[in-house]
Design an enzyme around this catalytic site. Sequence first.
Site, short mmCIF file in Angstrom:
data_model
loop_
_atom_site.label_atom_id
_atom_site.label_comp_id
_atom_site.label_asym_id
_atom_site.label_seq_id
_atom_site.Cartn_x
_atom_site.Cartn_y
_atom_site.Cartn_z
N VAL A 63 0.87 -1.29 -0.01
CA VAL A 63 0.12 -0.08 -0.24
C VAL A 63 0.86 1.30 -0.08
O VAL A 63 0.26 2.21 -0.44
CB VAL A 63 -1.07 0.09 1.15
N ASN A 89 -7.04 -1.04 5.90
CA ASN A 89 -6.82 -1.79 7.21
C ASN A 89 -5.33 -1.93 7.42
O ASN A 89 -5.17 -2.32 8.60
CB ASN A 89 -7.67 -3.25 7.15
N SER A 141 -6.79 3.75 15.72
CA SER A 141 -6.41 2.90 16.89
C SER A 141 -6.64 3.74 18.12
O SER A 141 -6.59 4.87 17.87
CB SER A 141 -4.79 2.48 16.60
N TYR A 154 3.50 5.22 15.61
CA TYR A 154 2.18 4.66 15.33
C TYR A 154 1.05 5.63 15.78
O TYR A 154 0.01 5.73 14.83
CB TYR A 154 2.22 3.49 16.05
N ALA A 156 1.07 8.56 16.12
CA ALA A 156 1.08 9.84 15.03
C ALA A 156 0.22 9.25 13.66
O ALA A 156 -0.46 10.22 13.26
CB ALA A 156 2.39 10.33 14.78
N SER A 157 0.74 8.27 13.28
CA SER A 157 0.14 7.73 12.08
C SER A 157 -1.49 7.51 12.45
O SER A 157 -2.45 7.97 11.43
CB SER A 157 0.66 6.72 11.60
N1 CAA Z 1 3.09 2.73 30.85
C1 CAA Z 1 3.86 3.10 31.47
N2 CAA Z 1 5.22 2.98 31.51
C2 CAA Z 1 5.62 2.02 30.73
C3 CAA Z 1 4.89 1.42 29.71
C4 CAA Z 1 3.45 1.69 29.91
N3 CAA Z 1 2.57 0.91 29.01
N4 CAA Z 1 5.59 0.58 29.18
C5 CAA Z 1 6.92 0.77 29.65
N5 CAA Z 1 6.82 1.72 30.43
C6 CAA Z 1 8.08 2.12 31.40
C7 CAA Z 1 9.06 1.00 31.91
O1 CAA Z 1 8.22 0.78 33.21
C8 CAA Z 1 10.36 1.68 32.07
O2 CAA Z 1 10.35 2.47 32.94
P1 CAA Z 1 11.83 2.72 33.75
O3 CAA Z 1 12.47 3.63 32.70
O4 CAA Z 1 11.31 3.76 34.99
O5 CAA Z 1 12.33 1.51 34.59
C9 CAA Z 1 10.47 2.47 30.73
O6 CAA Z 1 9.04 2.90 30.18
C10 CAA Z 1 11.18 1.60 29.59
O7 CAA Z 1 10.41 0.55 29.41
P2 CAA Z 1 11.05 -0.59 28.78
O8 CAA Z 1 12.16 -1.22 30.02
O9 CAA Z 1 10.16 -1.95 28.44
O10 CAA Z 1 12.01 -0.29 27.69
P3 CAA Z 1 12.37 -0.99 26.19
O11 CAA Z 1 13.21 -0.04 25.32
O12 CAA Z 1 12.94 -2.29 26.61
O13 CAA Z 1 10.88 -1.29 25.44
C11 CAA Z 1 9.10 -0.86 24.24
C12 CAA Z 1 10.17 -0.29 25.22
C13 CAA Z 1 9.28 -1.58 22.99
C14 CAA Z 1 8.15 0.26 24.00
C15 CAA Z 1 8.38 -2.08 25.09
O14 CAA Z 1 7.94 -1.59 26.51
C16 CAA Z 1 6.93 -2.51 24.57
O15 CAA Z 1 7.04 -3.15 23.29
N6 CAA Z 1 5.65 -1.87 24.99
C17 CAA Z 1 4.50 -1.84 24.29
C18 CAA Z 1 3.93 -1.10 23.37
C19 CAA Z 1 2.58 -1.07 23.07
O16 CAA Z 1 1.74 -0.90 23.95
N7 CAA Z 1 2.35 -1.57 21.79
C20 CAA Z 1 1.21 -1.89 21.26
C21 CAA Z 1 1.17 -2.76 19.99
S1 CAA Z 1 -0.22 -3.25 19.42
C22 CAA Z 1 -0.84 -1.97 18.72
O17 CAA Z 1 -0.24 -1.16 18.12
C23 CAA Z 1 -2.16 -2.13 18.22
C24 CAA Z 1 -3.25 -0.88 18.68
O18 CAA Z 1 -3.27 -0.09 17.68
C25 CAA Z 1 -3.31 -0.63 20.07
P1 NAI Z 2 -1.67 -7.75 11.46
O1 NAI Z 2 -0.29 -7.55 11.57
O2 NAI Z 2 -2.26 -9.11 12.16
O3 NAI Z 2 -2.19 -7.75 10.09
C1 NAI Z 2 -1.77 -6.73 9.18
C2 NAI Z 2 -1.86 -7.22 7.73
O4 NAI Z 2 -1.47 -6.02 7.02
C3 NAI Z 2 -0.80 -8.21 7.20
O5 NAI Z 2 -1.53 -9.26 6.78
C4 NAI Z 2 0.42 -7.55 6.53
O6 NAI Z 2 0.91 -8.52 5.74
C5 NAI Z 2 -0.54 -6.49 6.02
N1 NAI Z 2 0.35 -5.43 5.49
C6 NAI Z 2 1.22 -4.47 6.48
N2 NAI Z 2 2.07 -3.83 5.63
C7 NAI Z 2 1.25 -3.71 4.31
C8 NAI Z 2 1.71 -2.93 3.11
N3 NAI Z 2 2.64 -2.07 3.16
N4 NAI Z 2 0.95 -3.52 2.17
C9 NAI Z 2 0.06 -4.35 2.22
N5 NAI Z 2 -0.15 -5.09 3.42
C10 NAI Z 2 0.39 -4.68 4.30
O7 NAI Z 2 -2.39 -6.52 12.40
P2 NAI Z 2 -3.84 -6.56 12.79
O8 NAI Z 2 -3.71 -6.47 14.25
O9 NAI Z 2 -4.94 -7.34 12.15
O10 NAI Z 2 -3.99 -4.83 12.38
C11 NAI Z 2 -4.84 -4.45 11.27
C12 NAI Z 2 -5.11 -3.10 11.31
O11 NAI Z 2 -5.68 -2.76 12.84
C13 NAI Z 2 -3.93 -2.32 11.45
O12 NAI Z 2 -4.11 -1.06 10.60
C14 NAI Z 2 -3.61 -1.89 12.73
O13 NAI Z 2 -2.66 -0.72 12.97
C15 NAI Z 2 -4.95 -1.90 13.40
N6 NAI Z 2 -5.18 -2.05 14.69
C16 NAI Z 2 -4.82 -3.10 15.34
C17 NAI Z 2 -5.20 -3.24 16.84
C18 NAI Z 2 -4.91 -4.45 17.54
O14 NAI Z 2 -4.56 -4.55 18.55
N7 NAI Z 2 -4.57 -5.58 16.70
C19 NAI Z 2 -5.57 -2.18 17.56
C20 NAI Z 2 -5.79 -0.85 16.75
C21 NAI Z 2 -5.76 -0.80 15.50
#
Ligand code: CAA
Ligand code: NAI
Length: 246
Positions: A63, A89, A141, A154, A156-157
């Site tokens: 995309v 998506n 999200s 993320y 920001a996006s």
């Molecule tokens: N809330 C508050 N504090 C947090 C926190 C949180 N959610 N996460 C981490 N911290 C704090 C830690 O306790 C730590 O504090 P100290 O410095 O005081 O010890 C500090 O932040 C640094 O944390 P880490 O040691 O974990 O740092 P790292 O560099 O090893 O990893 C990270 C950082 C990569 C961000 C890791 O914590 C991580 O992966 N976190 C999850 C991030 C997240 O929620 N991602 C969502 C993915 S799913 C998604 O994106 C779908 C969607 O749309 C929701």
């Molecule tokens: P996923 O990682 O399971 O699936 C994402 C899909 O997008 C994969 O099949 C991947 O190959 C495809 N993809 C990634 N980059 C692409 C690109 N440049 N061109 C074409 N395809 C591409 O993720 P999930 O969880 O299903 O997420 C779907 C959407 O929902 C995403 O936009 C994500 O940011 C959003 N979202 C997800 C949440 C979650 O907790 N899983 C929460 C909030 C939002």
Amino acid sequence: MKLKDKVAIITGAANGIGLAAAERFSQEGAKVILADYDAEAGAAKEKELTKLGYEVSFIQVDVANRQSVDALIEQTINHFGQIDILINNAGITRDAMLTKMTPEDFSTVLHVNITGVFNCTQAVVPHLVKQGHGKIINTSSVSGVYGNVGQTNYAASKAAVIGMTKTWAKELGRKGINVNAVAPGFTNTAMVAKMPENIINQMKSVVSLQRLGEPTDIANAYLFLASEESSYVHGHVLQVDGGIMM
Ligand code: CAA
Ligand code: NAI
């Protein structure tokens, strides 16, 4: 059936939420393009869904690449003759704390999650305008609404996706095109499986329903916004997050 004979392009449909949406839309009579860059999963899912009697077709796309998106739209028109629904998506994460985030990871996430949505929408809209109807659903999200630790790029996006949704609702409403966004909460897919377990548990504990969302929870919201049942819902951001941080 809520989507009988509608043609839907779902990006990121080879896995997770997009795949659940492809199944759900197929059950409701839609013809679905599984648009994804994961060719292996995409081809396998096309086969599986076709075996169930659904009209689905996998098209590989990046995309973030405009030429690839233009080819997707052309192939969809050649295959199904029309496009009624676009679900933007596809999305990625590259999580890191602000001080550790590389410029590359910052811009890669913006490129896929913002430019990808722009590319697909800009390429599809002339077809929807010509037809005088269409539905565009963008995936934001909770991170884009509230921010999230470790997700500067993320969040920001996904906030940008909300801005684009509201802008396009204002531009395209008078052309008969509905534009809305869904803002999912933490949902049980590969994206969440990559998170540290203690943080997943912390997130569950702040959700009123005390569980992660399932991909079908989000797919059902896409379905509502893609169907005629939502024809007066426009420029809306539908949070589907089990009641997180209300
Ligand atoms: N809330 C508050 N504090 C947090 C926190 C949180 N959610 N996460 C981490 N911290 C704090 C830690 O306790 C730590 O504090 P100290 O410095 O005081 O010890 C500090 O932040 C640094 O944390 P880490 O040691 O974990 O740092 P790292 O560099 O090893 O990893 C990270 C950082 C990569 C961000 C890791 O914590 C991580 O992966 N976190 C999850 C991030 C997240 O929620 N991602 C969502 C993915 S799913 C998604 O994106 C779908 C969607 O749309 C929701
Ligand atoms: P996923 O990682 O399971 O699936 C994402 C899909 O997008 C994969 O099949 C991947 O190959 C495809 N993809 C990634 N980059 C692409 C690109 N440049 N061109 C074409 N395809 C591409 O993720 P999930 O969880 O299903 O997420 C779907 C959407 O929902 C995403 O936009 C994500 O940011 C959003 N979202 C997800 C949440 C979650 O907790 N899983 C929460 C909030 C939002």
